[in-house]
Design a protein around this motif. Sequence first.
Motif, short mmCIF file in Angstrom:
data_model
loop_
_atom_site.label_atom_id
_atom_site.label_comp_id
_atom_site.label_asym_id
_atom_site.label_seq_id
_atom_site.Cartn_x
_atom_site.Cartn_y
_atom_site.Cartn_z
N ILE A 1 0.86 -1.18 0.00
CA ILE A 1 0.00 0.00 0.00
C ILE A 1 0.90 1.24 0.00
O ILE A 1 1.72 1.43 0.90
CB ILE A 1 -0.92 0.03 1.23
N SER B 1 -2.37 -1.10 -3.68
CA SER B 1 -3.27 0.03 -3.44
C SER B 1 -2.45 1.30 -3.30
O SER B 1 -1.30 1.26 -2.84
CB SER B 1 -4.10 -0.19 -2.17
N ARG C 1 -7.39 -4.58 -5.13
CA ARG C 1 -6.66 -3.36 -5.49
C ARG C 1 -7.57 -2.15 -5.30
O ARG C 1 -8.72 -2.16 -5.74
CB ARG C 1 -6.18 -3.44 -6.94
N PHE C 2 -7.03 -1.11 -4.66
CA PHE C 2 -7.81 0.11 -4.42
C PHE C 2 -6.97 1.34 -4.74
O PHE C 2 -5.75 1.34 -4.58
CB PHE C 2 -8.27 0.18 -2.96
N SER D 1 -8.95 -2.22 -10.43
CA SER D 1 -8.91 -1.50 -9.15
C SER D 1 -10.24 -0.82 -8.86
O SER D 1 -10.90 -0.30 -9.77
CB SER D 1 -7.80 -0.45 -9.16
N LEU E 1 -9.45 0.99 4.03
CA LEU E 1 -8.63 -0.14 3.60
C LEU E 1 -8.75 -1.33 4.55
O LEU E 1 -8.84 -2.48 4.10
CB LEU E 1 -7.17 0.30 3.48
N TYR F 1 -9.97 -4.81 3.11
CA TYR F 1 -8.99 -5.89 3.05
C TYR F 1 -9.25 -6.97 4.11
O TYR F 1 -9.11 -8.17 3.83
CB TYR F 1 -7.57 -5.35 3.25
#
Length: 445
Positions: A51, A142, A188-189, A211, A260, A264
Amino acid sequence: MNVEDAVTIVRRVKRGVVRYIPEPILLAYHFALAVAALALYRNPSRHLVVIGVTGTKGKTTTAAFIHAALTAAGEKVGLFSTVEMRIGDKVAVNTRHMTLPGRGYVQRYLRAMVQEGCTYAVIETPSEAIRHFRVLGVQYDSVVFTNLSPEHLVTHKTFERYRAVKGVLFRNHARSRQKVLNGRLVKRFVLINADDGNADYFSNLSGSSLSEQILFGFSKKAAVALQSGDGGSFSVDGSEYTTPFPGTIAAYNAAPAVILAQRYCSASPKDLRQALSSVVLRGRLEPMTVADSQPFRVYCDYAHEPLSIKSVCTTLRPFVSDGGRLILLTGAVGGSRWKYNAEEIGETAGRYADVVVISNNDPYFDDPSDIATAVVRGLKKVGKATWHEKLDRRAGIAYALSQAKKGDVVVIAGKGAETTYEVNGESRHWDERAIIREELKKVLV
């Protein structure tokens, strides 16, 4: 001559010479080292959920919140930041004057994280790290964008170039493949501060079917809307959270951690509340208290450029009481950076503080008197605050504290948790937090 003197001389010569090496040669050198490190440590980011946090302000705090939130969810997490490096429960203070040093630093620590069994790595990613290939080959899963304002223009020359370097991170992320760990696709972000004027720029760069793009903030533009509460509290999706840091800026820094960790790890609001409220970040709006009866507030903060100085002053202004004043110690960083922002630092300090103490802040090879003169020019433009020049930083800290009375708020800005002081090519030991406490005890005796 002893070894320490020899090292100092070599460091001065190296720093002096580097200033005159053509940029293409320097970049080629950094690229070659990055490729070698990637091969030597066998591209460890392939085995981690990575990240990245980028932007001008708030990177360190945001990264710390994300680390705390994922840890609270039961994950083993590594962290790179300006303040510290973490591998699970192991903590090492970052003693260098850069977030991510070169020469394989990132790859070496990522490999250590893999060996220690970490699942996540949170990387504070500044523009210098991108430009000098320090994160070359790192596979981000991310990316978080905090905000953007003019800084590092000595290196980038224009704001547009500065923004474009940041954009490389988002462009590369959009082009990268989705990672598979333990037989499962890694989510994925891309998290973007919707309230920043550059949100659309980064949103357009990061568009990818792989994403989920999430805009967060207080405006109607945000897909994840934040609501501000008292002090450092805020709400996300109906759940309220509190941070140790005052002001709405804490919400911008902590919200990505909530988002997140929930996406996650399905982290519970209860665990996240406890994690966010217990984050301690050295040198970031850190209260300095040496006695229960201390009649005024003192804070140590890293703010060293106009936007961050404005932010810390406006955040702490509500804590001024009983007709007190906001007393600010500030200065401009040398290494030619002051030529771009020293006058604006003076203007900002004069506009948002009542009393300003001008002092040294890592002059490097530059003349501290020249830097202070530029800051004073900015102060005179506003003509609001009273100001005092104390170039010796310890003397400046002592003076600022000696002026404080009941109801005042004193901000010692510019160094934060840094442990060295850079002057004439020499890195001198400097523990700002310890010095503030020492001088504060003298005032309160």
